[in-house]
Design an enzyme around this catalytic site. Structure first.
Site, PDB file in Angstrom:
ATOM      1  N   SER A 241      -2.255  -8.099   3.507  1.00  0.00           N
ATOM      2  CA  SER A 241      -2.974  -7.993   4.636  1.00  0.00           C
ATOM      3  C   SER A 241      -2.982  -9.302   5.292  1.00  0.00           C
ATOM      4  O   SER A 241      -3.196  -9.369   6.470  1.00  0.00           O
ATOM      5  CB  SER A 241      -4.160  -7.161   4.610  1.00  0.00           C
ATOM      6  OG  SER A 241      -3.853  -5.938   3.968  1.00  0.00           O
TER       7      SER A 241
ATOM      8  N   HIS B 113       0.827  -1.273   0.069  1.00  0.00           N
ATOM      9  CA  HIS B 113      -0.055  -0.239  -0.032  1.00  0.00           C
ATOM     10  C   HIS B 113       0.875   1.068  -0.010  1.00  0.00           C
ATOM     11  O   HIS B 113       0.455   2.110  -0.599  1.00  0.00           O
ATOM     12  CB  HIS B 113      -0.750   0.096   1.043  1.00  0.00           C
ATOM     13  CG  HIS B 113      -1.933  -1.056   1.354  1.00  0.00           C
ATOM     14  ND1 HIS B 113      -1.987  -2.055   2.070  1.00  0.00           N
ATOM     15  CD2 HIS B 113      -3.096  -1.450   0.541  1.00  0.00           C
ATOM     16  CE1 HIS B 113      -2.992  -3.060   1.785  1.00  0.00           C
ATOM     17  NE2 HIS B 113      -3.385  -2.668   1.035  1.00  0.00           N
TER      18      HIS B 113
END
Ligand code: PAF
Length: 282
Positions: free
Chosen positions: A187, A38
């Site tokens: 994640s 990210h």
């Protein structure tokens, strides 16, 4: 600290003034629990735009029954701190009721491309992704939006959606970020025990094996896929391989491998389903 918005109306009001000032908006849609991948999206957006908006929303409509929607990692405070470090201007973190006040009535159907590969194992997943991304595009109205190549099929589907629905946004692909040992940042990596993580490295290592075969002259996609499967299956915590596929850059299956093709795979390690892909560079 970035400005935090939870309501569509407030975010829209704020962004209206940004657009009036002729500033360009870069948008990074995420489901939070931000990692290096990210950060790479945000940095690219930071370099190319005046204002960077990050959305943090675990989208229920892209999770199937029995998938990890409830246990998906969430930590807004941590995400805000990362956004601050990366110079994000605006974070949009709505509740589910803000995005789907009347449920999931009208949706975007992505067609054939959404039914293959991931779509075969996660029916409806890409309709959920496309629907929320179109909603977020309509809310933020960015000039550019940033998507990681880690979710390569998602990236291709979003490119298709934007073209098919004439959405005026430039889609910017960002290369996969890997941890030091080669595991693609995700994640979901937090779900892995140390032993499972060791087995999860087999995904990356299988790409190196494929690359070696290709460099040695192998071009037959079936033989390369078989070698990848055999290699991954040898690892103790691997519970199953959903698919290993070799395609061209537009996800059309290939029989003979060429430069620029993609090797895509999905593997279940312990209770965690991991996806990864690799661009063939001969
Ligand atoms: O890639 C993701 O994190 C999600 O699929 C996205 C694009 C934010 C849509 O929910």
């Amino acid at each position: 600290m970035p400005l935090l918005f939870k309501k569509i109306k407030d975010l829209r009001n704020y962004l209206k003034s940004i657009r009036c000032d002729k500033k360009e908006i870069g948008f990074v849609p995420t489901m939070g629990y931000l990692h290096e991948g990210h950060r790479a999206l945000i940095r690219m957006a930071r370099n190319q735009n005046d204002v960077v908006v990050v959305s943090i929303f675990v989208n229920p409509t892209q999770f199937g029954e029995g998938e990890d929607y409830d246990r998906y990692p969430r930590d807004l405070e941590r995400d805000l701190a990362i956004c601050e470090e990366e110079g994000v201007d605006v974070v949009f973190a709505p509740e589910v009721s803000e995005i789907y006040p009347r449920g999931y009535r009208t949706k975007v159907c992505v067609g054939e491309l959404g039914k293959r590969l991931e779509g075969e194992f996660r029916p409806g997943h890409f309709d959920g992704v496309a629907t929320v991304v179109v909603k977020l595009f309509n809310i933020v109205q960015p000039h550019r939006a940033y998507f990681g190549e880690k979710d390569y099929q998602q990236l291709k589907i979003i490119e298709q959606v934007v073209e098919d629905l004439n959405i005026p946004v430039e889609i910017v692909p960002v290369p996969i970020v890997r941890e030091k040992d080669g595991l693609a940042c995700s994640s979901r990596n937090v779900y892995l025990s140390p032993e499972e993580r060791e087995s999860a490295l087999s995904l990356y290592k299988s790409f190196l094996l494929a690359e070696k075969m290709i460099k040695a002259g192998e071009r037959d996609a079936e033989r390369i896929k078989e070698a990848i499967k055999t290699f991954i299956q040898k690892h103790p915590h691997v519970k199953g391989i959903d698919y290993v596929e070799i395609t061209d850059e537009n996800l059309n299956p290939k029989k003979t491998v060429e430069k620029g093709d993609r090797i895509l795979l999905a593997v279940r390690v312990g209770n965690t389903r991991l996806i990864d892909n690799w661009k063939v560079e001969i």
